[in-house]
Motif scaffolding. Sequence first.
Motif, short mmCIF file in Angstrom:
data_model
loop_
_atom_site.label_atom_id
_atom_site.label_comp_id
_atom_site.label_asym_id
_atom_site.label_seq_id
_atom_site.Cartn_x
_atom_site.Cartn_y
_atom_site.Cartn_z
N ASP A 79 -25.06 27.80 -15.24
CA ASP A 79 -25.89 27.22 -14.81
C ASP A 79 -25.51 25.74 -14.75
N PHE A 80 -25.03 25.24 -15.75
CA PHE A 80 -24.50 23.85 -15.75
C PHE A 80 -23.49 23.43 -14.69
N ALA A 81 -22.59 24.36 -14.44
CA ALA A 81 -21.63 24.14 -13.71
C ALA A 81 -22.04 24.22 -12.12
N ARG A 82 -23.06 25.14 -11.91
CA ARG A 82 -23.70 25.24 -10.52
C ARG A 82 -24.53 23.66 -10.40
N GLU A 83 -25.10 23.12 -11.28
CA GLU A 83 -25.96 21.96 -11.06
C GLU A 83 -24.76 20.71 -10.89
N LEU A 84 -23.67 20.66 -11.77
CA LEU A 84 -22.46 19.91 -11.57
C LEU A 84 -21.83 19.73 -10.28
N ALA A 85 -21.82 21.04 -9.51
CA ALA A 85 -21.40 21.20 -8.10
C ALA A 85 -22.30 20.70 -7.10
N ARG A 86 -23.59 20.71 -7.44
CA ARG A 86 -24.57 20.45 -6.67
C ARG A 86 -24.53 18.71 -6.61
N ILE A 87 -24.59 18.20 -7.72
CA ILE A 87 -24.79 16.92 -8.10
C ILE A 87 -23.44 15.93 -7.21
N THR A 88 -22.29 16.59 -7.39
CA THR A 88 -20.93 16.12 -7.08
C THR A 88 -20.79 16.51 -5.53
#
Length: 187
Positions: A40-49
């Motif tokens: 979930d964290f990786a998904r959010e990181l991809a979304r933000i960047t």
Amino acid sequence: MSYDPTRHLLLTPEDADAPARVVRLRELGLGDVPVPEFDDFARELARITGAPYAMVNFIDEHRQYFAGLYTPAADQAVQLGPSPAAAQPGREMARDHGYCPHVVVRRKALVLEDVCDYPRFAGNPVVDEIGIRSYMGAPLIDHTGMALGTVCVVDQEPRPWGRQGLETIKSMAAKLVEQIHRREHGS
């Protein structure tokens, strides 16, 4: 002491902290299995960047393990190098592939807008084998002072990450370290 003209081209840095890191990762129960919260964290990181690939990466003496992984098609595992049959496809990569080992040893964030602009990094196997052209990663340094691994994003196109990207990846790394700390203390 002899002079080695190729020393500056060392692709994978020496990592004297790896044995202690393995002990710390075992204490935390990290580095061998996927962690849904880290996905979930990786998904959010991809979304933000805006990056197509994002990882939460823990590194031992021989390999890197993506306990958190986001790919453009979440149901389609990305192949990031040869994995043993027991490993989940796409979750493991040799230690000499990629840039996260440099981030862990240096204990500093690394931003490569176009890896081909840096001769030391352009020769990394991920460039030819996977087509990685840009990278941004930051170390996960826990409260003991140990660099456990990284959070990182990659793209197959050059990316102008800039100072904002650097600040984002560093703040996301700090956020994940807090999450790891909460996991450790059961809160």
